[in-house]
Structure formats: C-alpha cells, structure tokens
Design a protein around this motif. Sequence first.
Motif, PDB file in Angstrom:
ATOM      1  N   UNK A  57      34.769  40.667  36.681  1.00 53.70           N
ATOM      2  CA  UNK A  57      33.721  41.766  36.329  1.00 53.70           C
ATOM      3  C   UNK A  57      33.410  41.309  34.989  1.00 53.70           C
ATOM      4  N   UNK A  58      34.081  40.883  34.172  1.00 56.91           N
ATOM      5  CA  UNK A  58      33.783  40.134  32.972  1.00 56.91           C
ATOM      6  C   UNK A  58      32.696  39.018  33.123  1.00 56.91           C
ATOM      7  N   UNK A  59      32.997  38.230  33.772  1.00 56.74           N
ATOM      8  CA  UNK A  59      32.167  37.208  34.042  1.00 56.74           C
ATOM      9  C   UNK A  59      30.786  37.792  34.817  1.00 56.74           C
ATOM     10  N   UNK A  60      30.703  38.579  35.493  1.00 59.72           N
ATOM     11  CA  UNK A  60      29.443  38.999  36.005  1.00 59.72           C
ATOM     12  C   UNK A  60      28.560  39.760  34.969  1.00 59.72           C
ATOM     13  N   UNK A  61      29.082  40.564  33.951  1.00 58.10           N
ATOM     14  CA  UNK A  61      28.572  41.034  32.783  1.00 58.10           C
ATOM     15  C   UNK A  61      27.742  40.242  32.077  1.00 58.10           C
ATOM     16  N   UNK A  62      28.626  38.957  31.800  1.00 54.53           N
ATOM     17  CA  UNK A  62      28.120  37.933  31.180  1.00 54.53           C
ATOM     18  C   UNK A  62      26.975  36.967  32.055  1.00 54.53           C
ATOM     19  N   UNK A  63      27.195  36.965  33.123  1.00 57.36           N
ATOM     20  CA  UNK A  63      25.926  36.470  34.082  1.00 57.36           C
ATOM     21  C   UNK A  63      24.894  37.071  34.207  1.00 57.36           C
ATOM     22  N   UNK A  64      25.097  38.450  34.068  1.00 58.54           N
ATOM     23  CA  UNK A  64      23.742  39.422  33.888  1.00 58.54           C
ATOM     24  C   UNK A  64      22.939  38.887  32.737  1.00 58.54           C
ATOM     25  N   UNK A  65      23.783  39.055  31.644  1.00 57.37           N
ATOM     26  CA  UNK A  65      23.000  38.628  30.174  1.00 57.37           C
ATOM     27  C   UNK A  65      22.381  37.296  30.309  1.00 57.37           C
ATOM     28  N   UNK A  66      23.061  36.236  30.643  1.00 59.07           N
ATOM     29  CA  UNK A  66      22.771  34.869  30.787  1.00 59.07           C
ATOM     30  C   UNK A  66      21.358  34.919  31.553  1.00 59.07           C
ATOM     31  N   UNK A  67      21.308  35.737  32.750  1.00 59.52           N
ATOM     32  CA  UNK A  67      20.183  35.669  33.547  1.00 59.52           C
ATOM     33  C   UNK A  67      18.905  36.128  32.833  1.00 59.52           C
ATOM     34  N   UNK A 167      20.414  19.330  20.193  1.00 57.92           N
ATOM     35  CA  UNK A 167      21.664  19.424  20.511  1.00 57.92           C
ATOM     36  C   UNK A 167      22.396  20.873  20.295  1.00 57.92           C
ATOM     37  N   UNK A 168      22.809  21.405  21.382  1.00 57.80           N
ATOM     38  CA  UNK A 168      23.562  22.800  21.058  1.00 57.80           C
ATOM     39  C   UNK A 168      24.471  23.274  22.245  1.00 57.80           C
ATOM     40  N   UNK A 169      24.526  24.627  22.151  1.00 56.48           N
ATOM     41  CA  UNK A 169      25.558  25.131  22.851  1.00 56.48           C
ATOM     42  C   UNK A 169      24.839  26.354  23.584  1.00 56.48           C
ATOM     43  N   UNK A 170      24.990  26.853  24.717  1.00 56.57           N
ATOM     44  CA  UNK A 170      24.665  27.890  25.504  1.00 56.57           C
ATOM     45  C   UNK A 170      25.713  28.740  25.693  1.00 56.57           C
ATOM     46  N   UNK A 171      25.904  29.759  24.561  1.00 58.18           N
ATOM     47  CA  UNK A 171      26.958  30.615  24.565  1.00 58.18           C
ATOM     48  C   UNK A 171      27.000  31.748  25.816  1.00 58.18           C
ATOM     49  N   UNK A 172      28.052  31.800  26.229  1.00 57.29           N
ATOM     50  CA  UNK A 172      28.272  32.838  27.278  1.00 57.29           C
ATOM     51  C   UNK A 172      29.570  33.803  27.097  1.00 57.29           C
ATOM     52  N   UNK A 173      29.398  34.497  25.920  1.00 54.60           N
ATOM     53  CA  UNK A 173      30.627  34.854  25.367  1.00 54.60           C
ATOM     54  C   UNK A 173      30.749  36.396  25.640  1.00 54.60           C
ATOM     55  N   UNK A 174      31.902  37.104  25.224  1.00 58.64           N
ATOM     56  CA  UNK A 174      31.999  38.431  25.356  1.00 58.64           C
ATOM     57  C   UNK A 174      30.830  39.457  24.719  1.00 58.64           C
ATOM     58  N   UNK A 175      30.186  38.785  23.427  1.00 61.12           N
ATOM     59  CA  UNK A 175      29.130  39.616  22.957  1.00 61.12           C
ATOM     60  C   UNK A 175      27.854  39.430  23.875  1.00 61.12           C
ATOM     61  N   UNK A 176      27.584  40.174  24.423  1.00 61.98           N
ATOM     62  CA  UNK A 176      26.382  40.221  25.444  1.00 61.98           C
ATOM     63  C   UNK A 176      24.912  39.960  24.952  1.00 61.98           C
ATOM     64  N   UNK A 177      24.997  40.264  23.731  1.00 63.54           N
ATOM     65  CA  UNK A 177      23.712  40.172  22.759  1.00 63.54           C
ATOM     66  C   UNK A 177      23.806  38.917  22.363  1.00 63.54           C
ATOM     67  N   UNK A 178      24.677  38.239  22.441  1.00 68.88           N
ATOM     68  CA  UNK A 178      24.721  36.852  21.682  1.00 68.88           C
ATOM     69  C   UNK A 178      24.625  35.775  22.640  1.00 68.88           C
ATOM     70  N   UNK A 179      24.620  36.055  23.747  1.00 69.89           N
ATOM     71  CA  UNK A 179      24.556  35.007  24.978  1.00 69.89           C
ATOM     72  C   UNK A 179      23.238  34.330  24.771  1.00 69.89           C
ATOM     73  N   UNK A 180      23.223  32.910  24.819  1.00 68.03           N
ATOM     74  CA  UNK A 180      21.989  32.125  24.711  1.00 68.03           C
ATOM     75  C   UNK A 180      22.152  30.824  24.005  1.00 68.03           C
ATOM     76  N   UNK A 181      21.051  30.294  23.488  1.00 68.96           N
ATOM     77  CA  UNK A 181      21.217  29.174  23.058  1.00 68.96           C
ATOM     78  C   UNK A 181      21.399  29.143  21.570  1.00 68.96           C
ATOM     79  N   UNK A 182      22.150  28.122  20.835  1.00 73.00           N
ATOM     80  CA  UNK A 182      22.476  27.833  19.582  1.00 73.00           C
ATOM     81  C   UNK A 182      22.232  26.353  19.399  1.00 73.00           C
ATOM     82  N   UNK A 183      21.529  25.912  18.275  1.00 74.38           N
ATOM     83  CA  UNK A 183      21.212  24.420  18.216  1.00 74.38           C
ATOM     84  C   UNK A 183      21.870  23.839  16.773  1.00 74.38           C
ATOM     85  N   UNK A 184      22.380  22.860  16.729  1.00 74.84           N
ATOM     86  CA  UNK A 184      22.976  22.244  15.505  1.00 74.84           C
ATOM     87  C   UNK A 184      21.822  21.463  14.740  1.00 74.84           C
TER      88      UNK A 184
END
Length: 184
Positions: A57-67, A167-184
């Motif tokens: 269920x948590x993964x599905x919530x994250x995947x919705x935000x990732x989508x 170069x960066x991360x795609x965060x797929x974390x618990x904070x659904x508002x923070x899901x996305x790309x972050x660059x170094x």
Amino acid sequence: LAFGNLLHDTLNDFGMSELSRSTDVDAIYEFLKSCLQSRVDKLYGEYSYAVVPLQISQLNNRLRAFSRWQGAWIADGWEIIETEYNCSPGVPISQEHPELVVRGRIDRIDYHGETSSWSVFDYKSSESCHLPEKMHNCKEAPYWKDLQLPLYRHLAKSITGTTKIQLGYINICNDLQAIGSYFA
C-alpha cells in the motif's frame, strides 16, 4: 531490502515499456501498480506476513506520486534511454592505471533531445528524501565524500559521451510531495 528491490524491479519494467514515453499519469500509475502486484503475487502469494500488504500500500502511494512526476518529466521533453544499465566488464577511470576499473549498474539514464542534455539517476526508496548535496558533500572541500554519483559519470560515458550530464537521485520516499528528481 525487499521493499527497495520490488520498487527498483517495478521501475525497470516501466522503463523498458512503451509507457515510459507517456505523459498519461493514470496509465503510468496503472502500469506500475499492475507490475508491482504481479511481482508481489509471484514472490509472496496469498500467504505472507501481515506487513507485506501494508508495505505494498505504501509503495502504491509512492508510485502514484512518482507517476505524476514522471508524466511531467516526459512532458518537459525527457525520455528514458536506459534502466538498470549494466556497466560490465567495467570502465577504467584512470589513463595512468587502466587496470583500475569500476563496475556497476545505473538505475536510469534519461535524454532531453531539444537541449542535448543527459540525466543519470539513482533511485532512492528510503523513508526520507535524500539530497545529493547532503549525501555527497559536493559543495565543501574535500567534496564528494560518497563517490556513487561521480562514478556514474564514468560508467555512463559509453552512452553519454563526454557531454556534460546531470547526476542525481529520483527520490521515491514517504513524503509524497518530495517525490521527484534532485541533482548534485
């Protein structure tokens, strides 16, 4: 570890699918949700620990935000070129010492045709959002205390050439508002 592996495998399936070029957030999510459920069914079946449905269920919530992020990323002109890119037999990182090679697997390599830009990503699926600057200390001397992202630069050269890349991360974390790309 199983949580992160499920997520990585599901995102790899997506990255290799026709939907990887879609901006349709609902279609992206339905594909991801279906892939995840298929993997869960295969790995755990109907008999599993009580925590598994909660984590799915948590993964599905994250995947919705990732989508939502993914659809906007593609709409901005990006496309997925590689997922789980295997860099075997390795890449030499020094001309003076060609026997010194680095091996690894890059989670994702994207390309933007209009700007001829590359983005090389590592997926992060932990509870909290990871910021590359904090993880790698790339703003203060001695710089880059974690070499994962800079080494990705060397590993990706067979695809990106010598052009400048992000170069960066795609965060797929618990904070659904923070899901996305972050660059170094």
